[in-house]
Design an enzyme around this catalytic site. Structure first.
Site, short mmCIF file in Angstrom:
data_model
loop_
_atom_site.label_atom_id
_atom_site.label_comp_id
_atom_site.label_asym_id
_atom_site.label_seq_id
_atom_site.Cartn_x
_atom_site.Cartn_y
_atom_site.Cartn_z
N GLU A 22 0.84 -1.21 0.00
CA GLU A 22 0.00 0.00 0.00
C GLU A 22 0.87 1.26 0.00
O GLU A 22 2.09 1.20 0.23
CB GLU A 22 -0.94 0.02 1.21
CG GLU A 22 -0.21 0.08 2.55
CD GLU A 22 -1.00 0.81 3.61
OE1 GLU A 22 -1.47 1.95 3.35
OE2 GLU A 22 -1.12 0.28 4.73
N LYS A 83 -5.14 10.83 0.69
CA LYS A 83 -5.32 9.50 1.28
C LYS A 83 -6.61 8.91 0.67
O LYS A 83 -7.68 9.48 0.84
CB LYS A 83 -5.44 9.63 2.80
CG LYS A 83 -5.76 8.32 3.52
CD LYS A 83 -5.86 8.54 5.04
CE LYS A 83 -6.54 7.38 5.73
NZ LYS A 83 -6.76 7.60 7.16
N VAL A 103 -5.34 0.38 3.12
CA VAL A 103 -5.48 -1.09 3.09
C VAL A 103 -6.70 -1.46 2.26
O VAL A 103 -6.63 -2.33 1.38
CB VAL A 103 -5.59 -1.66 4.53
CG1 VAL A 103 -6.02 -3.12 4.50
CG2 VAL A 103 -4.25 -1.51 5.26
N ASP A 135 -16.76 5.56 14.04
CA ASP A 135 -15.52 5.48 13.25
C ASP A 135 -15.00 4.04 13.20
O ASP A 135 -14.29 3.59 14.09
CB ASP A 135 -14.47 6.43 13.82
CG ASP A 135 -13.27 6.58 12.89
OD1 ASP A 135 -13.20 5.87 11.88
OD2 ASP A 135 -12.40 7.43 13.18
N SER A 137 -13.03 1.61 10.40
CA SER A 137 -12.33 1.72 9.13
C SER A 137 -12.98 0.87 8.04
O SER A 137 -13.43 -0.26 8.29
CB SER A 137 -10.88 1.26 9.31
OG SER A 137 -10.21 1.31 8.06
N ALA A 138 -12.99 1.43 6.83
CA ALA A 138 -13.46 0.68 5.66
C ALA A 138 -12.55 -0.51 5.36
O ALA A 138 -12.92 -1.39 4.57
CB ALA A 138 -13.53 1.61 4.44
N ASP A 139 -11.38 -0.55 6.01
CA ASP A 139 -10.50 -1.72 5.85
C ASP A 139 -11.24 -3.00 6.23
O ASP A 139 -11.05 -4.04 5.60
CB ASP A 139 -9.25 -1.61 6.76
CG ASP A 139 -8.29 -0.52 6.32
OD1 ASP A 139 -8.54 0.14 5.28
OD2 ASP A 139 -7.29 -0.32 7.04
N LYS A 156 -3.02 -1.21 16.09
CA LYS A 156 -2.52 -0.39 17.18
C LYS A 156 -3.56 -0.25 18.26
O LYS A 156 -4.74 -0.26 17.98
CB LYS A 156 -2.22 1.00 16.64
CG LYS A 156 -0.81 1.19 16.32
CD LYS A 156 -0.60 2.62 15.90
CE LYS A 156 0.06 2.55 14.57
NZ LYS A 156 -0.87 2.08 13.56
N1 PSU Z 1 -2.23 1.81 10.58
C1 PSU Z 1 -0.91 2.06 10.67
N2 PSU Z 1 -0.28 2.77 9.70
C2 PSU Z 1 -0.96 3.26 8.63
C3 PSU Z 1 -2.37 2.98 8.54
C4 PSU Z 1 -2.95 2.27 9.53
O1 PSU Z 1 -0.28 1.62 11.61
O2 PSU Z 1 -0.36 3.92 7.78
C5 PSU Z 1 -3.13 3.47 7.34
C6 PSU Z 1 -3.45 2.29 6.41
O3 PSU Z 1 -3.34 2.74 5.07
C7 PSU Z 1 -4.90 1.99 6.74
C8 PSU Z 1 -5.42 3.37 7.03
O4 PSU Z 1 -5.60 1.38 5.70
O5 PSU Z 1 -4.37 3.99 7.76
C9 PSU Z 1 -6.69 3.34 7.84
O6 PSU Z 1 -7.21 4.61 7.90
P1 PSU Z 1 -8.68 4.82 8.51
O7 PSU Z 1 -8.54 4.47 9.96
O8 PSU Z 1 -8.98 6.29 8.28
O9 PSU Z 1 -9.58 3.91 7.75
MN MN Z 2 -11.75 6.11 10.15
#
Ligand code: PSU
Ligand code: MN
Length: 300
Positions: A22, A83, A103, A135, A137-139, A156
């Site tokens: 990624e 992003k 991701v 909140d 994540s879409a992951d 984390k």
């Molecule tokens: N966790 C990390 N480092 C990162 C990310 C997550 O330790 O760089 C990044 C990844 O690209 C992940 C994104 O897909 O943050 C998730 O963002 P959000 O929580 O806004 O969906």
């Molecule tokens: Mn988010």
């Protein structure tokens, strides 16, 4: 609308191992120039194991699978790189912008390109307080749609790890601990949460991938690979710093897609670079494992 680097195209044509990477981790996860240097070293590690790296990003609206050295440099150093998660993809392509994929969007593009293994650092998940902020994540939802094995060092503790694992269970996602019964917490090897399954070799992981898809169980697998012992920051050390960064994010009213990048950079500042060092080490560790899994999977 997806352009494969010739080397990646050739490897896929010949059924050789390819590992997707990624780019949000490069543009929004680490500072310049460590981000670009890490991206290059990760690609080298993958090559050492006999696989072809395919870093995914959007350049001038064009979705790229496999980047040149100049493109990596641009992605890591320019300020106008967005992003890009799933919802952002058509905006960035139509408006011909530059974007780094998360991701979720990397999984989708890798799947479309026919790549089955993807290496990252940490997954997005259910944020603490999600019961009021929503909140998530879409992951996580992407794991129901894209047939890709994602190697990470867990999530984390800026996230709610227990709720993230519950959500993955609901979505039917195999969560596999590599050589560990415990789900790792990114900077730390331990989280206090068990994984539903442990596997100890890349070959076994490749077998489970094969059967998941042979059974037509659509979607991804989460391979959780703990940070090496010598690079870890114990939870008791990092957790107070994470709490401080979370508190600051709350006070500043940081929301949505800005939350994760803010927390990562604040934690790096607070720990005087210690968290960044760990972050780099775990991504490289994941590259070693991901390349081996890709090589084994290609044999099957
Ligand atoms: N966790 C990390 N480092 C990162 C990310 C997550 O330790 O760089 C990044 C990844 O690209 C992940 C994104 O897909 O943050 C998730 O963002 P959000 O929580 O806004 O969906
Ligand atoms: Mn988010």
């Amino acid at each position: 609308m997806i352009t494969l680097h010739p080397e990646v195209q050739e490897a896929l044509n010949n059924n050789q191992a390819v590992v997707a990477l990624e780019s949000t981790i490069i543009s929004h996860g680490m500072p310049y120039p460590q981000n670009v240097q890490t991206a290059r070293e990760v690609e080298d590690i993958i090559r050492e194991h006999g696989a072809v790296p395919a870093t995914i990003a959007i350049l001038d609206g064009s979705i790229k699978v496999g980047l040149s050295d100049d493109e990596l440099e641009m992605l890591g150093s320019h300020k106008d790189v967005l992003k890009v998660s799933i919802r952002d993809l058509p905006y960035v392509t139509a408006m011909k912008r530059n974007g780094a994929t998360t991701v979720a969007s990397t999984m989708r593009i890798a799947h479309r390109a026919g790549i089955s293994v993807f290496v990252t650092g940490g997954l997005g998940g259910v944020h603490r307080g999600a019961e009021t902020t929503f909140d998530v994540s879409a992951d996580l939802t992407e794991f129901t749609l894209s047939n890709v094995a994602v190697i990470s060092a867990g999530v984390k503790s800026i996230l709610d790890i227990g709720l993230t694992l519950e959500k993955l269970e609901t979505l039917g996602v195999p969560v596999i601990g590599y050589g560990t019964p415990e789900f790792p917490a990114f900077y730390s090897r331990a989280s206090g949460f068990k994984v539903p399954m442990q596997l100890d070799t890349p070959t076994d992981i490749a077998r489970v991938m094969k059967d998941k898809w042979a059974l037509d169980l659509v979607g991804g697998l989460s391979i959780a690979n703990p940070i090496p012992l010598e690079d870890e920051i114990p939870a008791s050390t990092i957790d107070p710093h994470i709490e401080k960064a979370l508190q600051e994010a709350h006070e500043k009213g940081i929301k949505g897609k800005d939350v994760t990048p803010f927390l990562l950079s604040r934690i790096a500042e607070i720990t005087a670079g210690q968290s960044l060092k760990s972050n780099i080490a775990l991504v490289k560790n994941n590259a070693h494992l991901g390349a081996q899994i890709a090589v084994e999977f290609a044999k099957l």
